[in-house]
Design a protein around this motif. Sequence first.
Motif, short mmCIF file in Angstrom:
data_model
loop_
_atom_site.label_atom_id
_atom_site.label_comp_id
_atom_site.label_asym_id
_atom_site.label_seq_id
_atom_site.Cartn_x
_atom_site.Cartn_y
_atom_site.Cartn_z
N LEU A 1 -2.89 6.21 -12.10
CA LEU A 1 -1.72 5.28 -12.45
C LEU A 1 -0.39 5.82 -12.06
O LEU A 1 0.71 4.95 -12.20
CB LEU A 1 -1.85 5.12 -13.87
CG LEU A 1 -3.00 4.34 -14.42
CD1 LEU A 1 -2.94 3.86 -15.79
CD2 LEU A 1 -3.30 3.10 -13.61
N SER A 2 -0.27 7.05 -11.76
CA SER A 2 0.92 7.82 -11.75
C SER A 2 1.94 7.19 -10.55
O SER A 2 3.33 7.16 -10.71
CB SER A 2 1.15 9.11 -11.49
OG SER A 2 0.39 9.54 -10.39
N TYR B 1 10.02 9.62 -17.36
CA TYR B 1 11.27 9.60 -16.82
C TYR B 1 11.29 10.27 -15.39
O TYR B 1 11.67 9.60 -14.31
CB TYR B 1 12.43 9.62 -17.79
CG TYR B 1 13.85 10.21 -17.38
CD1 TYR B 1 14.66 9.28 -16.94
CD2 TYR B 1 14.04 11.43 -16.95
CE1 TYR B 1 15.74 9.60 -16.50
CE2 TYR B 1 15.14 11.95 -16.44
CZ TYR B 1 16.06 10.76 -15.89
OH TYR B 1 17.26 11.01 -15.55
N PHE B 2 10.59 11.53 -15.40
CA PHE B 2 10.53 12.15 -14.26
C PHE B 2 9.99 11.61 -13.37
O PHE B 2 10.25 11.71 -11.93
CB PHE B 2 9.77 13.64 -14.56
CG PHE B 2 10.56 14.64 -15.64
CD1 PHE B 2 11.86 14.57 -15.85
CD2 PHE B 2 9.90 15.36 -16.28
CE1 PHE B 2 12.30 15.22 -16.87
CE2 PHE B 2 10.40 16.08 -17.51
CZ PHE B 2 11.60 16.08 -17.63
N ASN B 3 8.87 10.78 -13.76
CA ASN B 3 7.94 10.27 -12.57
C ASN B 3 8.90 9.07 -12.10
O ASN B 3 8.89 8.76 -10.58
CB ASN B 3 6.82 9.64 -13.28
CG ASN B 3 5.76 9.22 -12.27
OD1 ASN B 3 5.49 9.70 -11.21
ND2 ASN B 3 5.00 8.00 -12.43
N LYS B 4 9.42 8.28 -12.98
CA LYS B 4 10.24 7.05 -12.40
C LYS B 4 11.59 7.68 -11.32
O LYS B 4 11.50 6.82 -10.15
CB LYS B 4 10.96 6.60 -13.56
CG LYS B 4 11.74 5.42 -13.16
CD LYS B 4 12.33 4.57 -14.59
CE LYS B 4 13.33 3.75 -14.07
NZ LYS B 4 14.09 3.33 -15.23
N LEU C 1 3.53 13.97 -11.19
CA LEU C 1 4.27 14.20 -10.06
C LEU C 1 3.81 15.12 -8.84
O LEU C 1 4.37 14.88 -7.70
CB LEU C 1 5.55 15.05 -10.64
CG LEU C 1 6.41 14.02 -11.10
CD1 LEU C 1 6.76 14.31 -12.77
CD2 LEU C 1 7.80 13.62 -10.68
N LYS C 2 2.67 15.52 -8.67
CA LYS C 2 1.69 16.19 -7.89
C LYS C 2 2.28 16.93 -6.97
O LYS C 2 2.03 18.21 -7.14
CB LYS C 2 1.20 14.94 -7.00
CG LYS C 2 0.20 13.93 -7.97
CD LYS C 2 -0.47 13.13 -7.15
CE LYS C 2 -1.40 12.06 -8.05
NZ LYS C 2 -0.90 11.48 -9.02
#
Length: 358
Positions: A16-17, A229-232, A273-274
């Motif tokens: 889903l990320s 938030y980091f992902n966005k 974040l991979k």
Amino acid sequence: MTKNIALKKINQIISLSNKNNLITNFILKKNLIWFFNNHDENDLKLLYSKASQIRDKYCGKKIVVRALIEISNYCSCECLYCGLNCKNSSLERYRLNKEEILSSIENISKNKIETLVMQAGEDFYVRKMMPQLLREIKEKYPNMAITLSLGEDSFNNYKLWKEKGADRYLLRIEASNPTLYKKLHNKKNVFTRKKCLSNLQKLGYQTGSGMMIGLPYQTSKNLAEDIIYFNKHNFDMIGIGPFIPHPETKFFDKSQGSVEMTLKAIALSRLILKDSWIPATTALGSLDKDYRIDAIKAGANVIMPNFSPEIYKKQYEIYPNKICIKEENKNAQNILEEISCACQLPLSFERNDRIKNY
Ligand code: 5AD
């Protein structure tokens, strides 16, 4: 039974990320909170091993080395958790001059490390010297990736430093929730900080953010929202470390952040974040034992040896007992080798820029 649930949640988080919409973020948040509130040993083992697999797949099987120099411990801020806050009159302040900085960089270069991180408190003197210093470093070491970590500043200063040769910038959000941020910072707000991060990204910096774990008033929900938030914003680097109380701050009597929560935050950030660079932070190395190895086993992939001149290391006291005080510069290679050996991952001294393909 719970192992199946954990596996399902891990797979859901991974898939889903990259969606980033209201519904998927709602499910992501629920799953992240589930892990933050879960202490089952087998579930966590599974989480850490999946996070390590994702790291290996997206970043390569290696630990990336990035050298740190702490160039000034003067700071105009009043962050309630930080030992460098300007209200701490018991701290002896220092600033490195240009010669001291260049000689530290010479040492880093002799160690074949291709990334330099220059960190300081928010200090006008450092800001003034930066353009000329950056030009000289770039001239002498054209292949060195230069990372700055000098706090909040104007768009124009960030632009100038970029033009003079800075490649990357680290600015942890610390806590993305406005109410929580306010409780931790005097005279500051999270909106200015978010604006700084967005300016850095606009200017083309490889941008790092991050947070502390176990801050007073912080909840699992806050942590989950920080990761979302980091992902966005798809940050290139995410620094995560436990909060460690400093005796000369307002939070002197608060409890230390938990190692387990920190490792979970690292692993969950990795799943989402991979291909970000995630350091095994100095704060994790500065507790009852060196947990940097556990961090790498939970998905981290950067180690940041401290190359500040030995005499100043103790004075950059963000929190007490920093491990780098015990680690002599001349032993850097041995210490790195030990960590590499314990994690069974080779060291990489190259720049390792993050290439965003999306
Ligand atoms: N404990 C742990 N980390 C801290 N930092 C500041 N104060 C503390 C503390 N008491 C972290 C902040 C900052 C980074 C340089 O150090 O996250 O961004």
